[in-house]
Design a protein around this motif. Structure first.
Motif, mmCIF file in Angstrom:
data_model
loop_
_atom_site.group_PDB
_atom_site.id
_atom_site.type_symbol
_atom_site.label_atom_id
_atom_site.label_comp_id
_atom_site.label_asym_id
_atom_site.label_seq_id
_atom_site.Cartn_x
_atom_site.Cartn_y
_atom_site.Cartn_z
ATOM 1 N N LEU A 1 0.850 -1.196 0.000
ATOM 2 C CA LEU A 1 0.000 0.000 0.000
ATOM 3 C C LEU A 1 0.886 1.247 0.000
ATOM 4 O O LEU A 1 0.887 2.057 0.928
ATOM 5 N N GLU A 2 1.648 1.395 -1.064
ATOM 6 C CA GLU A 2 2.678 2.435 -1.111
ATOM 7 C C GLU A 2 2.105 3.839 -0.973
ATOM 8 O O GLU A 2 2.725 4.717 -0.366
ATOM 9 N N GLY A 3 0.925 4.068 -1.521
ATOM 10 C CA GLY A 3 0.341 5.401 -1.445
ATOM 11 C C GLY A 3 0.128 5.871 -0.027
ATOM 12 O O GLY A 3 0.290 7.059 0.279
ATOM 13 N N TYR A 4 -0.212 4.954 0.877
ATOM 14 C CA TYR A 4 -0.381 5.333 2.283
ATOM 15 C C TYR A 4 0.962 5.619 2.940
ATOM 16 O O TYR A 4 1.062 6.480 3.816
ATOM 17 N N VAL A 24 8.369 -1.548 0.429
ATOM 18 C CA VAL A 24 8.789 -0.776 1.602
ATOM 19 C C VAL A 24 10.140 -0.114 1.351
ATOM 20 O O VAL A 24 10.352 1.059 1.692
ATOM 21 N N SER A 25 11.046 -0.850 0.752
ATOM 22 C CA SER A 25 12.352 -0.284 0.414
ATOM 23 C C SER A 25 12.191 0.935 -0.484
ATOM 24 O O SER A 25 12.861 1.961 -0.293
ATOM 25 N N ARG A 26 11.290 0.834 -1.432
ATOM 26 C CA ARG A 26 11.071 1.928 -2.374
ATOM 27 C C ARG A 26 10.484 3.153 -1.676
ATOM 28 O O ARG A 26 10.955 4.284 -1.853
ATOM 29 N N THR A 27 9.432 2.953 -0.869
ATOM 30 C CA THR A 27 8.770 4.099 -0.245
ATOM 31 C C THR A 27 9.624 4.716 0.856
ATOM 32 O O THR A 27 9.711 5.943 0.970
ATOM 33 N N LEU A 69 4.196 9.960 -4.432
ATOM 34 C CA LEU A 69 4.838 10.866 -3.482
ATOM 35 C C LEU A 69 4.841 12.286 -4.025
ATOM 36 O O LEU A 69 4.562 13.239 -3.300
ATOM 37 N N GLU A 70 5.139 12.437 -5.300
ATOM 38 C CA GLU A 70 5.195 13.768 -5.899
ATOM 39 C C GLU A 70 3.825 14.454 -5.856
ATOM 40 O O GLU A 70 3.716 15.646 -5.550
ATOM 41 N N GLU A 71 2.760 13.701 -6.149
ATOM 42 C CA GLU A 71 1.421 14.281 -6.116
ATOM 43 C C GLU A 71 1.020 14.667 -4.698
ATOM 44 O O GLU A 71 0.440 15.740 -4.481
ATOM 45 N N ALA A 72 1.315 13.806 -3.745
ATOM 46 C CA ALA A 72 0.970 14.100 -2.360
ATOM 47 C C ALA A 72 1.707 15.348 -1.869
ATOM 48 O O ALA A 72 1.124 16.210 -1.210
ATOM 49 N N LEU A 73 2.991 15.446 -2.201
ATOM 50 C CA LEU A 73 3.772 16.607 -1.775
ATOM 51 C C LEU A 73 3.281 17.876 -2.449
ATOM 52 O O LEU A 73 3.214 18.941 -1.824
ATOM 53 N N ALA A 74 2.904 17.771 -3.724
ATOM 54 C CA ALA A 74 2.411 18.948 -4.445
ATOM 55 C C ALA A 74 1.115 19.443 -3.830
ATOM 56 O O ALA A 74 0.894 20.665 -3.709
ATOM 57 N N LEU A 75 0.252 18.529 -3.439
ATOM 58 C CA LEU A 75 -1.009 18.905 -2.824
ATOM 59 C C LEU A 75 -0.761 19.616 -1.498
ATOM 60 O O LEU A 75 -1.405 20.631 -1.185
ATOM 61 N N GLU A 76 0.183 19.128 -0.716
ATOM 62 C CA GLU A 76 0.481 19.762 0.560
ATOM 63 C C GLU A 76 1.151 21.135 0.349
ATOM 64 O O GLU A 76 0.875 22.085 1.082
ATOM 65 N N ARG A 77 2.023 21.233 -0.658
ATOM 66 C CA ARG A 77 2.675 22.524 -0.931
ATOM 67 C C ARG A 77 1.676 23.577 -1.360
ATOM 68 O O ARG A 77 1.894 24.774 -1.161
ATOM 69 N N ALA A 78 0.563 23.115 -1.943
ATOM 70 C CA ALA A 78 -0.467 24.049 -2.378
ATOM 71 C C ALA A 78 -1.251 24.633 -1.201
ATOM 72 O O ALA A 78 -2.146 25.435 -1.357
#
Length: 386
Positions: free
Chosen positions: A60-63, A105-108, A375-384
């Protein structure tokens, strides 16, 4: 507190409902909370001594990518209530089978800059004398996790919300919700608001059919236990431990900060009625007892203090995605899945409040809550700023 932004009803006073009330209150909404029992409710799934929080989420990498923000929002909540009900520490995973866990897990964890490392199998008997080493194939320790203390969080959050002017309706059984009119019926009386948030946990399908094709209540067994005297010291130093074996799969929280030693079952029953009892039967515990004997040495020497049932919602398939969706023109449904609800409570509650306030699109919130963002989308949403 300004009430110019409108009145919101929240149905359910578990972590999802109270977190949503918290996030709405901070944005200047007038909030009323309806709960079928006491507030906090000892029958609620959220009401527990301790719960795991972590960054490692397996497939569940998105979480996993949402967890840094989840930790940050808990810090904001703790600042508001004036107490930090969190014990930081590592989470150790014991693998006994070929499970699809390490690679994602290693990736995230690498992408988020979080530390994780293998523990040599030869070190396990000394570091974790309670662990059954037969069948172990890999042991991985992840940092920056730990334990949340739900009863304390719910209690202090309830006090804070009341002090901010939130109106509580305890022992208020909601029987009908009109998502177009913005009305609900509780104990036979009709109430009207600008928006309604249904955060009713395992009771969600009793209030709306919106997610019943996806989620189902799941009766889950756990035990609070007492360790043998020769293991007390080892358990006092133990981290959170998760066994990922196919047959031995368990999660275990050590006795810290006045809590008891707790062991629970990973496997979802996907059955049961949330209005049922909360005492685990021998049948409920059969699978957990078998798994615990495979995960821990001499498990029969442990003494049971409490056999407990909690109810989650979980998806009918294996996705375990949160179901957070708009309902009609005036309502939202917030349904956590499996045990993720508590660790992500403030994150999801803040997101729903942001959507209601017009800070985030409904579509983005649905994807965000389902863990479908990179990760990029989640971070972009928070930066907004949302």
């Amino acid at each position: 507190m300004s009430q110019s932004r409108g009145k919101i009803f929240v149905v359910g006073a578990g972590i999802a409902g109270l977190s949503t009330a918290w996030a709405l209150t901070r944005r200047g909404f007038s909030v009323e909370v309806f709960e079928q029992g006491a507030i906090p409710n000892p029958r609620a799934s959220s009401y527990d001594e301790h719960r795991i929080t972590r960054h490692a989420y397996g497939t569940l990498e998105g979480y996993g990518y949402l967890m840094p923000r989840a930790f940050a929002l808990y810090d904001e909540l703790f600042a508001d209530i004036g107490a930090r009900h969190f014990l930081p520490g590592s989470v150790v995973y014991f693998m006994r089978d070929d499970v699809d866990w390490y690679e994602p897990v290693s990736r995230t964890m690498t992408a988020m800059g979080k530390r994780f490392f293998d523990i040599p199998l030869a070190e396990v008997p000394d570091r974790f004398p309670m662990i059954e080493t037969d069948g172990l194939t890999r042991v991985v320790e992840t940092e920056e996790g730990g334990m949340l203390f739900p009863i304390r969080i719910l209690t202090d959050l309830t006090v804070w919300l009341g002090n901010q002017g939130v109106v509580f309706h305890s022992d208020a059984r909601v029987s009908d919700i009109d998502p177009e009119a913005g009305t609900l019926v509780a104990n036979g009386q009709t109430h009207r608001a600008d928006r309604i948030v249904i955060a009713a946990g395992a009771w969600v399908n009793k209030l709306t059919s919106l997610v019943e094709d996806v989620v189902v209540p799941s009766r889950q067994a756990l035990m609070y236990i007492s360790a043998p005297t020769d293991m007390v010291d080892a358990w006092s130093k133990a981290p959170v431990m998760i066994d990922l074996g196919t047959d031995s799969g368990t999660y275990t929280l050590p006795p810290k900060n006045g809590t008891r030693l707790k062991i629970g079952d990973h496997v979802f029953t996907r059955q049961g009625d949330a209005d049922g009892d909360r005492i685990a039967t021998e049948a409920d515990l059969a699978r957990l007892n078998r798994a615990a004997r495979l995960a821990y040495k001499d498990f029969d020497r442990y003494r049971v203090l409490e056999r407990k049932i909690c109810f989650y919602t979980t998806t009918r398939d294996a996705s375990e995605e949160f179901q957070v969706r708009p309902l009609g023109s005036r309502a939202w449904v917030v349904s956590a899945c499996s045990g993720h609800g508590f660790k992500l409570g403030p994150l999801i509650g803040d997101g729903v409040a942001a959507a209601i306030a017009g800070e985030r699109s409904h579509e983005d919130m649905v994807r965000y809550a389902a863990g479908r963002m990179s990760l990029e989308e989640a971070l972009a949403l928070e930066r907004a700023g949302t």
